[in-house]
Design an enzyme around this catalytic site. Structure first.
Site, PDB file in Angstrom:
ATOM      1  N   LYS A   1       0.830  -1.203   0.000  1.00 20.00           N
ATOM      2  CA  LYS A   1       0.000   0.000   0.000  1.00 20.00           C
ATOM      3  C   LYS A   1       0.862   1.249   0.000  1.00 20.00           C
ATOM      4  O   LYS A   1       0.619   2.192  -0.757  1.00 20.00           O
ATOM      5  CB  LYS A   1      -0.930   0.001   1.219  1.00 20.00           C
ATOM      6  CG  LYS A   1      -2.042  -1.018   1.160  1.00 20.00           C
ATOM      7  CD  LYS A   1      -2.827  -1.027   2.462  1.00 20.00           C
ATOM      8  CE  LYS A   1      -3.955  -2.047   2.418  1.00 20.00           C
ATOM      9  NZ  LYS A   1      -4.670  -2.160   3.705  1.00 20.00           N
TER      10      LYS A   1
ATOM     11  N   ASP B   1     -11.666   2.986   3.808  1.00 11.77           N
ATOM     12  CA  ASP B   1     -12.049   1.577   3.723  1.00 11.77           C
ATOM     13  C   ASP B   1     -13.538   1.416   3.460  1.00 11.77           C
ATOM     14  O   ASP B   1     -13.987   0.355   3.031  1.00 11.77           O
ATOM     15  CB  ASP B   1     -11.686   0.858   5.031  1.00 11.77           C
ATOM     16  CG  ASP B   1     -10.516  -0.098   4.867  1.00 11.77           C
ATOM     17  OD1 ASP B   1     -10.203  -0.472   3.719  1.00 11.77           O
ATOM     18  OD2 ASP B   1      -9.916  -0.480   5.883  1.00 11.77           O
TER      19      ASP B   1
ATOM     20  N   GLN C   1      -5.539  -1.473   9.616  1.00 12.32           N
ATOM     21  CA  GLN C   1      -5.407  -2.811   9.052  1.00 12.32           C
ATOM     22  C   GLN C   1      -6.122  -3.837   9.926  1.00 12.32           C
ATOM     23  O   GLN C   1      -5.854  -3.957  11.118  1.00 12.32           O
ATOM     24  CB  GLN C   1      -3.922  -3.175   8.913  1.00 12.32           C
ATOM     25  CG  GLN C   1      -3.653  -4.494   8.221  1.00 12.32           C
ATOM     26  CD  GLN C   1      -4.024  -4.464   6.747  1.00 12.32           C
ATOM     27  OE1 GLN C   1      -3.893  -3.444   6.086  1.00 12.32           O
ATOM     28  NE2 GLN C   1      -4.475  -5.582   6.232  1.00 12.32           N
TER      29      GLN C   1
END
Length: 310
Positions: free
Chosen positions: A53, A120, A97
């Site tokens: 990422k 997200d 995460q």
């Protein structure tokens, strides 16, 4: 002949367009999008994912801020970090995460992220907006799946779609996205009676149930488009490999198009995270967001009818 859907190639094109938009944002307004990634613990798979990422964000001109916390971090300390990131004007997107250690509440952490920085797409406000057809941050994996479907099929309206899996991360938002594209949508899962028969009815099958090789070729309607979201690590003859929820060998003899694992949905997930970060940056600065980015990233012979972010 079955077409293999190359998610890596499509993700590369999408990141190129995002990079062009990011550069223009910096040149015209002096604004550089910023993405903060929070990782708790030292899970090896998560570490690799976070590194990817950060690398891809940098290549697209997006500033990456990594925050690594010990697995025994307190809920209070994690929420305090999120509050700091919410208030930081250099941070436009926040990603924590998952999964988190069992000692931490994922629900509390997700709800603590400012909805307009929730790249997200997991905050209840974004989930509710997506379900009701309002503007929302769309979860990255379903968004990437939709782009791949539009790349292959163009207009999706009227097609019968089956989403195999009911998670908040993939299954439910995927169903909502397909409904917004006027598909006739069924949501099935591991406890669905007559699961094979349900799959055989589908023109589009999105498998996201987390069971390697569950969907075999005899479950698939001839010519159907198969999006395999599953990423399962299995051991065979002393070796470890990744496998999807679809048995690729048998399914590829029947399907019209299919994503491989790896190289299908996975690359699109990170690319869509960068797209969401760019979108969040524009909205926070009250600047127009280029809704046609997904179309511009498609091959010239295939154009969807409208933006995936509409």
């Amino acid at each position: 002949m079955t077409r293999i859907i190359d998610g890596k190639q499509q993700a590369n094109r999408l990141r190129e367009v995002i990079g062009q938009e990011t550069l223009g944002l910096q040149e015209r307004h002096g604004i550089r999008p910023g993405l903060a990634v929070v990782m708790v613990g030292n899970d090896p798979a998560s570490q690799v994912y976070v590194r990817n990422k950060a690398r891809q964000a940098g290549e697209a001109g997006i500033a990456s801020f990594e925050h690594r916390l010990e697995a025994n971090v307190s809920q209070q300390a994690l929420l305090a970090l999120i509050a700091t990131l919410n208030a930081d004007p250099a941070v436009h997107g926040i990603l924590v995460q998952l999964p988190l250690p069992a000692s931490l509440s994922e629900a509390a952490v997700i709800q603590a992220i400012a909805p307009d920085k929730d790249v997200d797409g997991f905050h209840p406000i974004n989930i509710g907006n997506l379900a009701t057809g309002a503007r929302a941050m769309v979860p990255c994996t379903p968004l990437g799946c939709l782009m791949l479907l539009r790349q292959q099929l163009g207009e999706l309206a009227g097609k019968r779609a089956l989403v195999l899996g009911r998670s908040n991360i993939v299954g439910k938002p995927m169903a909502n996205l397909l409904l917004r594209d006027s598909c006739t949508v069924t949501v099935a899962h591991s406890r669905t009676h007559g699961l094979a028969e349900e799959c055989r009815r589908a023109d589009i099958l999105v498998a996201a149930v987390g069971r390697p090789g569950l969907v075999t070729g005899d479950w698939i309607k001839p010519g159907a488009t198969i999006i395999d979201v599953g990423i399962n690590r299995i051991e065979e003859q002393g070796r470890s490999r990744l496998a999807g929820d679809v048995d690729f060998t048998s399914a590829s003899q029947v399907a019209g198009a299919i994503t491989p694992v790896p190289g299908g949905v996975g690359p699109m997930t990170i690319a869509c995270l960068l797209l969401n970060t760019l979108q969040a940056t524009c909205h926070q600065h009250r600047l127009p967001f280029a809704e046609d980015i997904p179309q511009r990233a498609l091959p010239t012979h295939r154009k969807p009818t409208r933006s995936v972010t509409s």
